[in-house]
Design an enzyme around this catalytic site. Structure first.
Site, PDB file in Angstrom:
ATOM      1  N   GLU A 201       0.604  -1.110   0.074  1.00 21.64           N
ATOM      2  CA  GLU A 201       0.021  -0.026  -0.063  1.00 21.64           C
ATOM      3  C   GLU A 201       1.055   0.996  -0.150  1.00 21.64           C
ATOM      4  O   GLU A 201       0.647   2.232   0.855  1.00 21.64           O
ATOM      5  CB  GLU A 201      -1.165  -0.081   0.782  1.00 21.64           C
ATOM      6  CG  GLU A 201      -1.534  -1.286   0.948  1.00 21.64           C
ATOM      7  CD  GLU A 201      -2.493  -1.707   1.496  1.00 21.64           C
ATOM      8  OE1 GLU A 201      -2.883  -0.736   3.377  1.00 21.64           O
ATOM      9  OE2 GLU A 201      -3.529  -2.343   2.076  1.00 21.64           O
ATOM     10  N   GLU A 319      -5.102  -7.826  -1.751  1.00 23.45           N
ATOM     11  CA  GLU A 319      -5.668  -7.909  -0.409  1.00 23.45           C
ATOM     12  C   GLU A 319      -7.089  -8.003  -0.227  1.00 23.45           C
ATOM     13  O   GLU A 319      -7.127  -6.835  -1.331  1.00 23.45           O
ATOM     14  CB  GLU A 319      -4.524  -8.026   0.578  1.00 23.45           C
ATOM     15  CG  GLU A 319      -4.378  -7.897   1.896  1.00 23.45           C
ATOM     16  CD  GLU A 319      -4.100  -6.817   3.134  1.00 23.45           C
ATOM     17  OE1 GLU A 319      -3.269  -6.351   2.834  1.00 23.45           O
ATOM     18  OE2 GLU A 319      -4.678  -5.740   3.347  1.00 23.45           O
TER      19      GLU A 319
END
Ligand SMILES: *[C@@H]1O[C@H](CO)[C@@H](O)[C@H](O)[C@H]1NC(C)=O
Ligand SMILES: *[C@@H]1O[C@H](CO)[C@@H](O)[C@H](O)[C@H]1NC(C)=O
Ligand SMILES: *[C@@H]1O[C@H](CO)[C@@H](O)[C@H](O)[C@H]1NC(C)=O
Length: 340
Positions: A201, A319
């Site tokens: 991220e 994810e």
């Protein structure tokens, strides 16, 4: 049943709900599935779980749900866990998540292996942590025994720095030395790695840190060269995945335009379409197929970008935790009936 059929059955069932809203008896129903067109295709190993690095004192919204579920605390001798994993045959497990970009590995020159601690100005409120060599052995033995496909998320922030003025933006080249030491050991032991992913991220707007798209393209190209040289046999070579974060058109387009052919195998993006775990309305969102389906557009956007710029790669959801910040109380760890 293959996935396409699965998708079609799911669609058919949702139609059934539409046309028979009061359907509640336990009579047998005959279901005909007309498999005329493919809605989507996916590979065989599409079921995936992420194991995270969170210590047990990671808390959100006055609860600390992680307990001993983080990879450094997890009881790898638990037979319920290993049987559950085996039942998926094969399950893909990604080891990664928020803290992966502050984990160092006890390999090569890195002898000292600090324990992660709470730290106010640390990323996500934690200090640097470490993967002990012994734990890497245990993890790999466990994964081998359960027959999983193993995706390992590498620390992408090593070698980079942020400035006081610009805390979010991390600058400089990725230093791969610690990762190379881990990978060399892994190769020497014959541990099977399905794929290496770089960072968590750090793309688009970032979460606790962000990287420039062109810099990230440069870093992952370096990872590709390392993987190719440590795994000379292309048949058994691990895949290279990234950027493992939230989709933003500008960042993804730029990144994909800056990776050369064959650098990246899977373009991973994360989905948390339920929003934050603290949401009081979580339970109804979880049960609402129309709400859940809205995220399909994001996947379409990623697929379109991949087809346009890196057609040799796949578009992956790397994810998807449903509700972010450790899930929702009384929802994420429970079961609920839903038709979709
Ligand atoms: C798990 O089992 C192995 C042997 O099967 C043993 O060496 C190890 O200490 C056990 N670990 C824990 C945490 O109980
Ligand atoms: C487990 O290890 C053995 C021996 O190294 C290897 O042949 C096998 O492919 C491994 N299985 C998995 C699922 O990694
Ligand atoms: C590469 O790996 C495959 C699968 O294990 C094997 O059959 C092949 O012989 C290997 N090639 C070389 C050049 O070692």
């Amino acid at each position: 049943m293959d996935v396409n059929q699965y998708v079609k059955v799911a669609l058919f069932l949702s139609l059934l709900v539409l046309f028979c809203p009061s359907f509640s008896s336990s009579e047998d129903v005959k279901l005909k599935v007309k498999g005329v067109t493919n809605i989507a295709t996916t590979d065989e190993n599409f079921i995936c779980a992420t194991l995270d690095w969170w210590p047990s004192d990671k808390c959100d919204y006055n609860q600390c749900p992680w307990g001993k579920a983080g990879i450094l605390n997890l009881d790898l001798n638990n037979t319920i866990l290993s049987n559950a994993i085996k039942a998926f045959n094969p399950l893909r497990i990604r080891l990664g998540g928020s803290l992966e970009d502050q984990i160092i590995y006890q390999f090569g020159k890195q002898k000292h292996c600090p324990t992660m601690k709470k730290k106010d100005n640390g990323l996500f409120g934690f200090s640097v942590g470490c993967l002990p060599k012994k734990r890497w052995d245990e993890i790999n033995h466990f994964f081998n025994k359960t027959g999983i496909k193993f995706t390992f998320g590498l620390n992408a922030l090593i070698g980079k720095k942020n400035s006081k003025e610009d805390q979010l933006n991390w600058k400089g080249d990725w230093n791969p030395n610690n990762a190379i030491s881990l990978m060399k050991y892994t190769v020497s032991k014959g541990y099977n790695i399905d794929s290496y992913e770089l960072g968590n991220e750090l793309c688009s707007e970032g979460v606790s840190a962000r990287l420039d798209s062109v810099q990230y393209a440069k870093d992952i190209t370096k990872l590709r060269h390392i993987v190719n040289s440590l795994y000379p046999n292309a048949t058994t070579r691990p895949k290279v995945l990234g950027p493992a974060g939230f989709y933003g058109k500008e960042w993804f387009d730029s990144f994909l335009q800056h990776v050369g052919p064959g650098v990246i195998d899977g373009v991973t993006h994360h989905i948390y379409n339920l929003g934050a775990g603290v949401d009081k309305d979580l339970i109804s969102k979880v049960q609402d197929p129309y709400f859940l389906s809205k995220i399909a557009q994001t996947f379409k956007d990623v697929s379109t970008a991949v087809k346009e710029f890196t057609p040799w790669a796949g578009a992956w959801v790397g994810e998807s935790g449903g509700a972010y910040n450790s899930g929702g109380k009384d929802v994420s760890h429970t079961f609920v009936k839903v038709f979709f």
